[in-house]
Design a protein around this motif. Structure first.
Motif, PDB file in Angstrom:
ATOM      1  N   ASP A 344       0.067  33.323  43.955  1.00  0.00           N
ATOM      2  CA  ASP A 344      -0.684  32.651  42.889  1.00  0.00           C
ATOM      3  C   ASP A 344       0.199  31.945  41.880  1.00  0.00           C
ATOM      4  OD1 ASP A 344      -3.162  33.552  43.926  1.00  0.00           O
ATOM      5  OD2 ASP A 344      -2.832  35.508  43.004  1.00  0.00           O
ATOM      6  N   GLY A 345       1.494  31.833  42.174  1.00  0.00           N
ATOM      7  CA  GLY A 345       2.395  31.157  41.248  1.00  0.00           C
ATOM      8  C   GLY A 345       3.635  31.981  40.995  1.00  0.00           C
ATOM      9  N   LEU A 346       4.340  31.670  39.919  1.00  0.00           N
ATOM     10  CA  LEU A 346       5.569  32.379  39.593  1.00  0.00           C
ATOM     11  C   LEU A 346       5.259  33.754  39.017  1.00  0.00           C
ATOM     12  CD1 LEU A 346       7.667  29.541  37.890  1.00  0.00           C
ATOM     13  CD2 LEU A 346       7.845  30.376  40.241  1.00  0.00           C
ATOM     14  N   GLU A 347       6.222  34.668  39.198  1.00  0.00           N
ATOM     15  CA  GLU A 347       6.173  35.958  38.528  1.00  0.00           C
ATOM     16  C   GLU A 347       7.606  36.437  38.320  1.00  0.00           C
ATOM     17  OE1 GLU A 347       5.602  39.735  40.997  1.00  0.00           O
ATOM     18  OE2 GLU A 347       4.322  38.290  42.049  1.00  0.00           O
ATOM     19  N   PRO A 348       7.850  37.291  37.308  1.00  0.00           N
ATOM     20  CA  PRO A 348       9.216  37.771  37.064  1.00  0.00           C
ATOM     21  C   PRO A 348       9.771  38.538  38.248  1.00  0.00           C
ATOM     22  CG  PRO A 348       7.820  38.189  35.155  1.00  0.00           C
ATOM     23  CD  PRO A 348       6.908  37.757  36.276  1.00  0.00           C
ATOM     24  N   ALA A 349      11.071  38.445  38.432  1.00  0.00           N
ATOM     25  CA  ALA A 349      11.724  39.179  39.512  1.00  0.00           C
ATOM     26  C   ALA A 349      12.005  40.623  39.126  1.00  0.00           C
ATOM     27  CB  ALA A 349      13.033  38.491  39.900  1.00  0.00           C
ATOM     28  N   MET A 350      11.973  40.924  37.828  1.00  0.00           N
ATOM     29  CA  MET A 350      12.204  42.293  37.383  1.00  0.00           C
ATOM     30  C   MET A 350      10.977  43.169  37.631  1.00  0.00           C
ATOM     31  SD  MET A 350      14.482  41.994  33.893  1.00  0.00           S
ATOM     32  CE  MET A 350      14.157  43.711  33.504  1.00  0.00           C
TER      33      MET A 350
END
Length: 486
Positions: A344-350
């Motif tokens: 659904d798009g970008l998300e944090p890698a942490m």
């Protein structure tokens, strides 16, 4: 302005907008810093006169200071700022400090009349260590003739000569309780972090917004012994893949470890709770942030394209440039800027995110644990915890389990035990490696205090007392050093 100011260098700083060419040349700042040997994450102290003393820059880029862990450097630098401000208000520069100035500063920090923010002896001990380091380096580099931190020598019982600061605090006494039994931990976690009532029933007034995140982080630290920063800066790509094992091996990145990267081990149950958080609370926070367009607004984000089997992270910059680095090289700031492309798009890698969906600062876990302990106290419970107490507890459990495995479950004779230790190392050595300590003596003297003098071998070889909650509860009763839920 009559105070020193503290800043930090950073190779990934984005040039702010400016008019009339005020910041012309900013784009090449990182390259110029690198050429001068200035390291990323190095402190910069600006005097009230608006000047940077090049001698302080020399001190901070020296290997004596740079080899300290990132957490230590971030703790020490603010100590310099406040002490230098104290000197400045006396009409002195940092290099003019005398032992008498330091004595006055110690009196103000600990006992000063009118000082609403007096500190404890343990905090003063840390500040004194910071000042001793700085002025020792300054003396080595011949920036000062003498250090304001006076030392005294004394002889230990084994004949070793050691030096200690004359102003070292005499009232430092850490809590005797550094460990929790499994049942004490579960009670603290369920009530303090999970919002349960003390009788084990659900609390209908509990908002429950972050309980999945908080309990899974605590389970991970309690299972693995990771430090607050190590566990709090994990990337999704660094989580072991769940299969059917009891324990899984993972890697701690060198740049976020205290001294060096290492292998850690986490239980299946702990990693399963982290996976539940990823699929529930975390996914909801990410979705809310995506709908608000928060991730698209991050100006200096990096899109993580892949992590190779050799743990090389490859990413793309907003302007299309490509970059890569080993996971060991990624510090806290760089990890917080990494994003991945999801369905659904970008998300944090942490792994750990705030309620708004942004990467969570690892220092925030201290306050989270404090609030959890306050909730337990409000319900009349005596259990409490800090991230480091969970690490202590893992070490104690592991020591008991490893000793039990060698002496009982493997059926080793004394001779076979010696040969096993020659091949694989002692149990103390194994726990030392799990904790990431440099010295086995550190593990013995600091972390595993309650097993001293307890006739451990007899206790562990008792067929009627296997390693379980009851054994740790018995240790808690006999030593008074382990927090139990009675």
């Amino acid at each position: 302005m009559d105070e020193w100011q503290l800043f930090w260098t950073g190779a990934d700083v984005v040039a702010p907008a400016s008019e009339a060419g005020v910041l012309d040349g900013w784009e090449g700042l990182a390259a110029r810093e690198s050429q001068l040997g200035i390291r990323t994450g190095q402190p910069i102290l600006l005097s009230p006169a608006g000047r940077v003393d090049p001698r302080l820059s020399r001190i901070f880029k020296s290997h004596y200071f740079a080899r300290k862990s990132e957490g230590t450097r971030q703790t020490y630098a603010p100590c310099y700022r406040v002490f230098f401000t104290f000197l400045w208000q006396r009409g002195l520069n940092w290099d003019e400090a005398t032992p008498e100035d330091l004595e006055d500063w110690e009196d103000w920090r600990l006992r000063g009349l009118g000082n609403r923010n007096t500190i404890t002896g343990s905090t003063w001990g840390k500040e004194l260590a910071a000042l001793r380091l700085l002025y020792d380096i300054a003396r080595k580099l011949r920036f000062v003739a003498d250090s304001p931190v006076l030392l005294r020598s004394f002889v230990l019982p084994d004949g070793t000569m050691v030096e200690s600061a004359e102003l070292a605090p005499a009232d430092v006494r850490g809590s005797d309780v550094k460990w929790l039994t499994p049942r004490a931990y579960r009670l603290w976690r369920d009530v303090g972090l999970g919002g349960m009532l003390s009788d084990g029933l659900e609390n209908p007034s509990w908002p429950g917004r972050n309980d999945a995140r908080d309990t899974s982080y605590a389970d991970l630290v309690y299972s693995s012994g990771l430090r607050r920063r190590e566990g709090g800066t994990l990337l999704l790509a660094e989580l072991p893949e769940l299969t059917d094992r009891r324990y899984y091996a993972g890697k701690v990145g060198t740049a976020v470890a205290k001294r060096a990267g290492r292998t850690y081990y986490a239980s299946h149950g702990a990693l399963r709770t982290v996976e539940y958080y990823r699929l529930s609370t975390r996914a909801q926070a990410v979705r809310r942030a995506q709908m608000r367009g928060l991730y698209e607004q991050v100006p200096d984000k990096r899109i993580l394209e892949e992590v190779t089997r050799r743990r090389i992270a490859r990413w793309s910059e907003p302007d299309g440039r490509l970059g890569q680095a080993h996971l060991d090289k990624l510090n806290v700031r760089q990890r917080m800027k990494l994003f991945v492309r999801a369905a659904d798009g970008l998300e944090p890698a942490m792994v750990w995110l705030t309620e708004s969906g942004m990467p969570m600062a690892y220092r925030s876990w201290t306050k989270t644990f404090e609030r959890a302990s306050e909730r337990c106290a409000a319900m009349g419970l005596t259990v409490f915890a800090t991230p480091h107490m969970l690490r202590h507890s893992m070490a104690l459990r592991m020591l008991l389990a490893l000793n039990h495995a060698l002496d009982r479950r493997l059926g080793l004779t004394p001779g076979e035990r010696r040969r096993y230790e020659e091949a694989y190392g002692t149990v103390w050595s194994m726990v030392k490696d799990l904790l990431g300590h440099l010295s086995e003596e550190t593990t013995k003297a600091i972390y595993l205090e309650p097993v001293r003098g307890l006739q451990l071998e007899t206790l562990l070889n008792d067929e009627d007392h296997p390693v379980n909650d009851l054994m740790l509860s018995e240790l808690a009763r006999r030593t008074g050093l382990i927090l139990d839920a009675v």
